[in-house]
Design a protein around this motif. Structure first.
Motif, PDB file in Angstrom:
ATOM      1  N   SER A  62       0.823  -1.211   0.000  1.00 42.25           N
ATOM      2  CA  SER A  62       0.000   0.000   0.000  1.00 42.25           C
ATOM      3  C   SER A  62       0.854   1.256   0.000  1.00 42.25           C
ATOM      4  O   SER A  62       2.040   1.232   0.354  1.00 42.25           O
ATOM      5  N   ASP A  64       0.390   3.562   2.090  1.00 48.50           N
ATOM      6  CA  ASP A  64       0.666   3.831   3.505  1.00 48.50           C
ATOM      7  C   ASP A  64       2.003   3.220   3.914  1.00 48.50           C
ATOM      8  O   ASP A  64       2.752   3.812   4.690  1.00 48.50           O
ATOM      9  N   ARG A 103      -1.560   4.558   9.029  1.00 53.42           N
ATOM     10  CA  ARG A 103      -2.730   4.783   8.188  1.00 53.42           C
ATOM     11  C   ARG A 103      -2.898   6.300   8.040  1.00 53.42           C
ATOM     12  O   ARG A 103      -3.471   6.951   8.906  1.00 53.42           O
ATOM     13  N   GLU A 121      -5.745   5.990  -2.726  1.00 54.70           N
ATOM     14  CA  GLU A 121      -5.317   4.621  -2.452  1.00 54.70           C
ATOM     15  C   GLU A 121      -5.309   3.740  -3.698  1.00 54.70           C
ATOM     16  O   GLU A 121      -4.367   2.973  -3.894  1.00 54.70           O
ATOM     17  N   ARG A 124      -2.378   4.509  -5.499  1.00 52.48           N
ATOM     18  CA  ARG A 124      -1.227   4.363  -4.607  1.00 52.48           C
ATOM     19  C   ARG A 124      -0.321   5.593  -4.646  1.00 52.48           C
ATOM     20  O   ARG A 124       0.873   5.515  -4.938  1.00 52.48           O
TER      21      ARG A 124
END
Length: 289
Positions: A62, A64, A103, A121, A124
């Motif tokens: 991810s 994150d 997060r 997201e 990405r």
């Protein structure tokens, strides 16, 4: 003495030049991707640049995880300490979350000056905006995980053997190898800066652009190394992970595998309920008399 000092300086200069050459080769400058969060950042109209580093990561990493690695990378942490010591962190420096726990959400603070300004997201990518209250200079830092070269397609094994089960097992092994192979990705790092509050009507000096580009490359490589360290056990899966992948693929295909692969009990005849026991009968205990 002077001769030794001269040789030492020459060696350091050569090593530095090689290091800079390697960093520049591994992190080429790219155009600011469009569309992207960086391209739509207002300060990008003043100055913006981006750099890329091709590598391999486990499937589905991810943004994150990448942003967390960037935040916890040694070079960036050193920068935050310098900014804090210079009085450029009016709200202090937040403690980064541990690897795998970060997060990032809109408006969240990061580092001495940064705030999450945007996050996509599915694409990405994430954008951090910053503002130096003492000088009025503004800018942004942008991170994205872009797709690299696609994995080669897996094809069924030609039936070179008349043993259908053997051919099926080969197909399972090929599929498991492809499933465990990391994805080819391109880690991208970009930034924008508007120096008009301190240099009205002027752009960044050329020497500042060169220094900024070099530092951006170092930050990108440092974040990539930190990300690899965070994911090292996933990048190089152990035998247990490999066995689980093979068993899952074989189970979905309905193909039985030997216990040496699945980790189950050794195959063999199962004794029936009426089969006589080969072990001697236990002797009566003393308490039964």
């Amino acid at each position: 003495m002077l001769n030794t000092l001269g040789k030492s300086l020459a060696g350091l200069t050569a090593a530095g030049a090689l290091s800079l050459g390697y960093i520049s080769q591994r992190t080429p400058q790219i155009g600011v991707p469009t569309p992207s969060l960086l391209a739509s950042e207002p300060t990008a109209k003043a100055h913006a640049d981006a750099f890329a580093l091709s590598t391999s990561l486990p499937h589905g990493v991810s943004i994150d995880a990448f942003a967390s690695a960037f935040e916890r990378s040694p070079i960036f942490r050193l920068e935050q300490r310098i900014l804090q010591s210079a009085g450029r962190a009016p709200h202090g420096v937040p403690t980064p979350a541990s690897a795998g726990a970060a997060r990032f959400r809109s408006g969240q603070r990061m580092g001495a000056l940064w705030t999450v300004a945007g996050k996509d997201e599915p694409a990405r990518e994430i954008l951090f905006a910053w503002h130096d209250a003492k000088t009025g200079v503004r800018g942004s830092t942008w991170l994205r995980i872009a797709a690299g070269e696609p994995k080669p397609a897996t094809t069924p094994t030609p039936a070179v053997s008349t043993n259908a089960h053997l051919n099926n097992v080969k197909d399972v092994a090929r599929a498991a190898t492809a499933a465990l192979a990391p994805d080819s990705v391109v880690l991208q790092f970009g930034s924008s800066i508007d120096v008009s509050p301190v240099l009205p009507g002027a752009q960044m000096p050329s020497y500042a652009v060169v220094a900024h580009a070099l530092y951006s490359r170092v930050l990108l490589m440092n974040a990539a190394l930190q990300l690899w360290w965070d994911l090292r056990k996933t990048v190089q899966p152990g035998p247990a992970v490999a066995k689980a992948a093979v068993s899952s693929i074989a189970g979905a295909a309905g193909i039985p595998l030997p216990p040496q692969i699945t980790g189950g009990a050794p195959a063999g005849p199962t004794p029936t309920a009426n089969a006589p026991s080969s072990s001697p009968s236990p002797s009566p205990s003393p308490s039964s008399h």
